[in-house]
Design a protein around this motif. Structure first.
Motif, PDB file in Angstrom:
ATOM      1  N   ILE A 282       1.785   2.580  -4.041  1.00  0.00           N
ATOM      2  CA  ILE A 282       0.490   2.030  -3.650  1.00  0.00           C
ATOM      3  C   ILE A 282      -0.250   1.614  -4.917  1.00  0.00           C
ATOM      4  O   ILE A 282       0.184   1.944  -6.029  1.00  0.00           O
ATOM      5  CB  ILE A 282      -0.350   3.086  -2.888  1.00  0.00           C
TER       6      ILE A 282
ATOM      7  N   ASN B 256      -4.168   7.908  -3.054  1.00  0.00           N
ATOM      8  CA  ASN B 256      -3.610   7.923  -1.704  1.00  0.00           C
ATOM      9  C   ASN B 256      -4.692   7.802  -0.631  1.00  0.00           C
ATOM     10  O   ASN B 256      -4.535   7.072   0.356  1.00  0.00           O
ATOM     11  CB  ASN B 256      -2.795   9.200  -1.492  1.00  0.00           C
TER      12      ASN B 256
ATOM     13  N   ALA C  82      -5.969   4.229  -0.615  1.00  0.00           N
ATOM     14  CA  ALA C  82      -4.976   3.341  -0.006  1.00  0.00           C
ATOM     15  C   ALA C  82      -4.953   3.489   1.511  1.00  0.00           C
ATOM     16  O   ALA C  82      -4.710   2.515   2.236  1.00  0.00           O
ATOM     17  CB  ALA C  82      -3.592   3.627  -0.580  1.00  0.00           C
TER      18      ALA C  82
END
Length: 396
Positions: free
Chosen positions: A145, A209, A212
């Protein structure tokens, strides 16, 4: 003479090859830890002359040990079994998703795993780590990502009369945009420093994370050093290499809180940030929770979001600074000024559980609203990583 030199050279080659092969077998070919498809894990250590080898880690049942704060939970241990070649082995039951730490105990001596280069430092203890993926543990992994940037910066603190080191996380795309961002000031616990939340807390991976996944608004995360006698983490500053200690002098006497705006001024003067209390959050674990409580109260119109993770709310003999005076009245002023979120999290077996319960009663009695999360476990990074992942989505 030439024949002698040739034999000597050949002997050196054979010795080197044999030694290399032995090193290859003893270390490089040993896989430890080995994570299996069913989430069991095998640990291995080549120690042919050892009489006893154990593994200790937070994947094992806890035991009670005495500490300066009373009885606390500590990782248990398990015995490895030795084969006829001197290789010791232990296999776990299936483990739940988590970031785990471990070490070996060889004939009573604690040591790291020579077959694994993945290490973290917590105060002065070095342990190996591994991740069992799935669920919340996927937040701690580096996934495919967009990634933010982590910088180690130096800022001037006129109040503490020194230049000091700080870790800054900027979200993915920061360098290529003109956008301004809100800021989370994230504070470590006793024995930690500006490295702790990055290495032990997996802050960069967690924020990458969550951003994303669209669960967290892109933000800057500032992680300062809360030990006022240090300009940086041990080995990273002007004092050179020395053994880290659990509680540095003057750490909770009010100096850090009183001079915290030096940090805010640096961040807001060097990064594209949205200013004002609506764009500032402060949170911390243990000692950092204590700091966050008092900083947000001492500067009662500065932070709209406050997070106390297992906060070390306890009486201290050295808490004599101006910061700690008029506690009730400044807390009332903070409440009167308004805020968006006051968040408290703690484990059921945390040695600070009662202190936090007493503090919550104080908030209840004065009508100060807060969100409360209670988890299993004690005073451990496993909880604090989860608290960050639950607190950050509520910001801004």
């Amino acid at each position: 003479m030439k024949k002698y030199l040739a034999l000597l050279f050949l002997s050196a080659i054979i010795f080197t090859h044999t030694y290399a092969q032995e090193a290859l077998f003893n270390a490089q070919q040993i896989v430890s830890p080995e994570i299996h498809d069913d989430n069991t894990v095998t640990f291995r250590l080549f120690a042919p002359t050892a009489d006893s080898v154990k593994v200790t880690g937070d994947f094992l049942p806890t035991i009670k040990v005495q500490s300066p704060f009373g009885e606390v939970d500590a990782p248990g241990s398990a015995n490895l079994v030795k084969d006829d070649k001197g290789l010791w082995t232990y296999k776990t039951e299936p483990l739940k998703p988590e970031l785990y730490s471990y070490a070996f105990i060889v004939d009573g001596l604690r040591t790291t795993d020579p077959s694994s280069p993945f290490l973290i430092r917590d105060v002065a203890s070095i342990t190996n780590i591994f991740i069992i993926g799935g669920g919340h543990a996927d937040l701690y992994k580096v996934n495919d990502i967009p990634h933010g940037t982590v910088a180690k910066r130096w800022y001037q603190s006129p109040g503490l009369k020194m230049d000091r080191r700080i870790t800054i996380y900027t979200p993915p795309g920061y360098e290529k945009s003109n956008e301004k961002y809100p800021v989370l000031y994230l504070l470590h616990g006793a024995g930690g420093d500006e490295e702790a939340w990055m290495d032990l807390g997996r802050t960069a991976q967690t924020m990458d994370n969550l951003i994303a996944q669209g669960k967290v608004k892109p933000m800057i995360v500032a992680m300062p050093n809360g030990n006022v006698i240090q300009d940086a983490a041990p080995g990273k500053g002007s004092d050179g290499y020395y053994k880290p200690q659990f509680m540095a002098p003057r750490t909770m006497n009010g100096e850090y809180e009183a001079n915290f705006m030096d940090i805010v001024k640096f961040v807001e003067g060097n990064y594209r940030v949205k200013v004002g209390k609506a764009n500032r959050a402060i949170a911390g674990l243990s000692m950092g929770g204590y700091h966050a409580l008092h900083i947000s109260r001492y500067y009662p119109n500065t932070f709209d979001y406050v997070g106390l993770f297992s906060a070390a709310i306890m009486p201290r003999e050295d808490a004599t600074g101006k910061v700690y005076s008029d506690f009730e009245s400044t807390l009332a002023t903070q409440m009167k000024n308004g805020y968006q979120l006051y968040w408290i999290g703690i484990g059921k077996t945390d040695f600070l559980y009662k202190n936090n319960t007493d503090f919550r009663k104080k908030l209840d009695d004065m009508g100060m609203k807060y969100e409360y999360v209670e988890t299993d476990g004690g005073h451990i990074w496993r909880n604090w990583r989860i608290y960050l992942s639950e607190f950050a989505p509520k910001l801004f």
